[in-house]
Write a protein that holds these residues in place. Structure first.
Motif, PDB file in Angstrom:
ATOM      1  N   VAL A  74       0.868  -1.175   0.000  1.00 23.11           N
ATOM      2  CA  VAL A  74       0.000   0.000   0.000  1.00 23.11           C
ATOM      3  C   VAL A  74       0.903   1.222   0.000  1.00 23.11           C
ATOM      4  O   VAL A  74       1.791   1.357   0.852  1.00 23.11           O
ATOM      5  N   ILE A  75       0.692   2.107  -0.967  1.00 20.94           N
ATOM      6  CA  ILE A  75       1.527   3.288  -1.136  1.00 20.94           C
ATOM      7  C   ILE A  75       0.868   4.479  -0.440  1.00 20.94           C
ATOM      8  O   ILE A  75      -0.306   4.780  -0.684  1.00 20.94           O
ATOM      9  N   SER A  76       1.625   5.152   0.401  1.00 26.77           N
ATOM     10  CA  SER A  76       1.139   6.341   1.093  1.00 26.77           C
ATOM     11  C   SER A  76       0.652   7.390   0.099  1.00 26.77           C
ATOM     12  O   SER A  76       1.153   7.500  -1.028  1.00 26.77           O
ATOM     13  N   ASN A  77      -0.314   8.202   0.551  1.00 26.56           N
ATOM     14  CA  ASN A  77      -0.760   9.323  -0.280  1.00 26.56           C
ATOM     15  C   ASN A  77       0.347  10.347  -0.510  1.00 26.56           C
ATOM     16  O   ASN A  77       0.242  11.181  -1.422  1.00 26.56           O
ATOM     17  N   HIS A  78       1.396  10.316   0.294  1.00 23.87           N
ATOM     18  CA  HIS A  78       2.547  11.181   0.048  1.00 23.87           C
ATOM     19  C   HIS A  78       3.288  10.767  -1.219  1.00 23.87           C
ATOM     20  O   HIS A  78       3.981  11.595  -1.830  1.00 23.87           O
TER      21      HIS A  78
END
Length: 318
Positions: free
Chosen positions: A98-102
């Protein structure tokens, strides 16, 4: 209610890295949440029921000279992940990320009557991202759903260099990655499922609402009118989020030319925090660990109902 198009992302969110080799059934699975300041890893055994085996969090502390050593701000997180995957407790698993929204970017893509193929839609999506983010977007890998006729859709983008770096990291660990998901996409799916489980919520007919997402100091605010994406903006979170949101919600309402004062607010937090309280607003608080995509037990409606999903529920994560 939140736009239905996201139901097609779960469990079938288009994989960022397709064409991976076959993996034997029975291997433990590993979910990884990649953030700028923290890595979270959850190892579990997949079966009829999912059995969590180990969960650990690793703070990422900036080191002197690190900014000069890395050309991109996601590189320290990937470098730390590469080291962690060498530890025996994580080896031999089937990973998902899961990739951070950053590290991800989003844009609402308006309906374009002149588009007749997916290739043309891809070019139009690229144009929209370039208009919003500049030339940086030319190096991003884009994902978008086929829009319904006359309706806008939400697209996501991740730096192609980040994807290549993750691919190489997992290949070196002999753990080919299965899927890489932008956090917002999973959050929207989770919110839709959780809201449906609240007794009496259907009677409220949440066709128009404000979605607020907080993750690692970053806010995303989206206006959804009659079930369709209207606007989406990102902001740095301040210490007093409640008062900040009062001002930001008013700002978004003015920019959209709408009176959204009666719209309910769905507040999604990826970390433990007090329930959001906004005077005069109907709030639905959701706390959810993105490594666990299982909806919680619904709680009765309250003036500011809270749904908490930080516990590890033993059910398959999509």
């Amino acid at each position: 209610m939140l736009p239905r198009l996201f139901e097609r992302f779960s469990p079938g969110l288009p994989p960022w890295l397709p064409g991976l080799p076959w993996l034997p059934v029975g291997r433990d699975e590993l979910r990884i949440f990649l953030q700028p300041h923290k890595l979270s890893l959850l190892k579990f055994k997949r079966g009829i029921r999912t059995n969590p085996l180990l969960m650990e969090e690793y703070p990422l502390l900036p080191q002197p000279g690190q900014a000069a050593a890395y050309g991109e701000f996601w590189q320290p997180a990937v470098a730390s992940l590469s080291q962690l995957l060498q530890q025996p407790q994580w080896q031999g698993c089937r990973p998902e990320v899961v990739i951070s929204n950053h590290f991800a970017h989003y844009a609402i893509i308006p309906w374009n009557e002149g588009i007749s193929s997916r290739d043309e839609q891809g070019g139009f999506v690229r144009h929209c991202f370039t208009q919003a983010y500049g030339d940086f977007a030319r190096h991003w890998d884009l994902r978008f759903d086929t829009p319904r006729h006359g309706k806008p859709t939400l697209a996501s983008a991740i730096d192609e260099r980040l994807l290549q770096s993750l691919r190489l990291t997992f290949e070196q660990a002999n753990m080919p990655v299965r899927h890489i998901h932008p956090h917002l996409m999973l959050a929207v799916n989770s919110m839709r499922r959780q809201l449906k489980r609240i007794p009496g919520l259907k009677a409220l007919a949440l066709e128009s609402l404000i979605m607020v997402m907080l993750e690692d100091g970053k806010l995303i605010i989206a206006l959804i009118e009659q079930g369709e994406w209207l606007s989406l903006q990102s902001y740095a979170a301040e210490a007093d989020i409640d008062n900040q949101l009062l001002a930001l919600l008013e700002r978004e309402s003015v920019l959209a030319g709408l009176d959204t004062s009666a719209w309910p607010v769905v507040f999604y937090a990826a970390e433990t925090r007090p329930a959001l309280q906004l005077a005069g607003r109907e709030i639905y608080n959701i706390q959810h660990n993105p490594l666990n995509n299982t909806p919680p037990q619904a709680e009765p409606l309250a003036p500011t109902p809270t749904i908490n999903n930080l516990a590890m529920h033993k059910k398959e994560w999509h």
